[in-house]
Design an enzyme around this catalytic site. Sequence first.
Site, PDB file in Angstrom:
ATOM      1  N   CYS A  97     -14.141  -8.526   2.022  1.00 38.58           N
ATOM      2  CA  CYS A  97     -12.660  -8.980   2.045  1.00 38.58           C
ATOM      3  C   CYS A  97     -12.844 -10.578   1.981  1.00 38.58           C
ATOM      4  CB  CYS A  97     -12.357  -8.751   3.273  1.00 38.58           C
ATOM      5  SG  CYS A  97     -11.892  -6.909   3.870  1.00 38.58           S
ATOM      6  N   CYS A 100     -12.590 -12.450  -1.639  1.00 35.49           N
ATOM      7  CA  CYS A 100     -11.251 -12.945  -2.303  1.00 35.49           C
ATOM      8  C   CYS A 100     -10.618 -13.905  -1.197  1.00 35.49           C
ATOM      9  CB  CYS A 100     -10.532 -11.715  -2.645  1.00 35.49           C
ATOM     10  SG  CYS A 100     -11.159 -10.787  -4.095  1.00 35.49           S
ATOM     11  N   HIS A 101     -10.615 -13.405  -0.215  1.00 33.18           N
ATOM     12  CA  HIS A 101      -9.876 -14.176   1.057  1.00 33.18           C
ATOM     13  C   HIS A 101     -10.426 -15.189   1.572  1.00 33.18           C
ATOM     14  CE1 HIS A 101      -6.686 -11.300  -0.236  1.00 33.18           C
ATOM     15  NE2 HIS A 101      -7.641 -10.256   0.143  1.00 33.18           N
ATOM     16  N   CYS A 135      -6.794  -2.729  -1.151  1.00 33.19           N
ATOM     17  CA  CYS A 135      -7.757  -3.706  -1.621  1.00 33.19           C
ATOM     18  C   CYS A 135      -8.896  -2.963  -1.976  1.00 33.19           C
ATOM     19  CB  CYS A 135      -7.811  -4.832  -0.680  1.00 33.19           C
ATOM     20  SG  CYS A 135      -6.197  -6.137  -0.544  1.00 33.19           S
ATOM     21  N   CYS A 199      12.463   8.717  20.794  1.00 30.05           N
ATOM     22  CA  CYS A 199      11.823   7.388  21.213  1.00 30.05           C
ATOM     23  C   CYS A 199      12.818   6.811  22.154  1.00 30.05           C
ATOM     24  CB  CYS A 199      11.378   6.687  20.165  1.00 30.05           C
ATOM     25  SG  CYS A 199      10.476   7.377  18.773  1.00 30.05           S
ATOM     26  N   HIS A 203      12.420   4.415  25.930  1.00 30.42           N
ATOM     27  CA  HIS A 203      12.275   3.061  25.656  1.00 30.42           C
ATOM     28  C   HIS A 203      13.317   2.431  25.405  1.00 30.42           C
ATOM     29  CE1 HIS A 203       7.921   3.529  25.394  1.00 30.42           C
ATOM     30  NE2 HIS A 203       7.890   4.544  24.510  1.00 30.42           N
ATOM     31  N   ARG A 239      -0.751   6.063  18.497  1.00 33.09           N
ATOM     32  CA  ARG A 239       0.124   6.139  19.628  1.00 33.09           C
ATOM     33  C   ARG A 239       1.499   6.751  19.170  1.00 33.09           C
ATOM     34  NH1 ARG A 239       0.869   7.548  23.729  1.00 33.09           N
ATOM     35  NH2 ARG A 239       2.125   6.896  25.138  1.00 33.09           N
ATOM     36  N   CYS A 243       2.773  10.195  21.172  1.00 31.66           N
ATOM     37  CA  CYS A 243       4.091  10.178  21.952  1.00 31.66           C
ATOM     38  C   CYS A 243       4.767  11.671  21.624  1.00 31.66           C
ATOM     39  CB  CYS A 243       5.083   9.102  21.618  1.00 31.66           C
ATOM     40  SG  CYS A 243       4.589   7.449  22.429  1.00 31.66           S
TER      41      CYS A 243
END
Length: 282
Positions: A97, A100-101, A135, A199, A203, A239, A243
């Site tokens: 990585c 390039c970065h 990538c 959901c 929430h 996660r 749920c």
Amino acid sequence: MKRLLIAGAALAAGLAAGGWAMAEPVDDTLEIDGVPMITRAKAPEGHPFEEVLSGWLYREAETRDLERDSIENPAMVSVEDGEVLWNKVDGTAGKSCATCHGDAAESMKGIGAHFPKWDEDSQKPINVELQINKCRTEQMGAEALPFDKGGQNELTAYIKHQSLGMPVGIDLSEGDMQSWWERGKEVYYTRTGQLNLSCASCHEVNAGKFIRADHLSQGQINGFPVYRLKSGFTSLHNRFRGCIRDTRAEIPKAFSDDLMALETYVTWRGTGLSVETPAVRP
């Protein structure tokens, strides 16, 4: 299984009845490594809440303090592992990585705060995990990392950690992001499974209430991947799937269209909150 179904039925009945104890989020401030975190922000236009709140505000003092202290935060080990992967040469192109970065502290600053983004090649939203794999396959000549394996979560956390404290914000004007936002909203409000929950059931409708010892938050995702005290280092799609499993519904694959739409919509719901990756949650 019978015991789980009984417990789930009791949960669904309690949510429907609205008889759970209510508690306000704490009045506290979060600073990590000297960087102040935005844990309360004005909700964007069209949001169901007037104010968006970090899940950190719903946690017990001991859990909040774990996130405050990078030395004590158990997930920082995973972030350090992600740094190793960032610099590791892999694939037929002989690249890492960093090839390039360069220095992630500079090149990745702000990047994690603005995903998902529109990907012209796939004509779909793409998140950090999928961008990593793009990538790897197209630039490094390496294999894509499998879901939750091969350092995917660690590298994702390392990249997102470079945006620590920066406000979350995605661009819905890119490509067809708006229609994916709308699809994600539909997923968010659709009741599923044997427990007939969405959901929003936890929430939004019941945010702030307690279910057993769990203080229901707004379900913000600005700290993922997170360290969960009950299950360890956890990715966002892990996660999401957990749920959905708990509603006794069919579990979609990670990075499926529905879950990518959901990630787009739920990210928008946390607009203005700081990136907290890696956050600590129960």
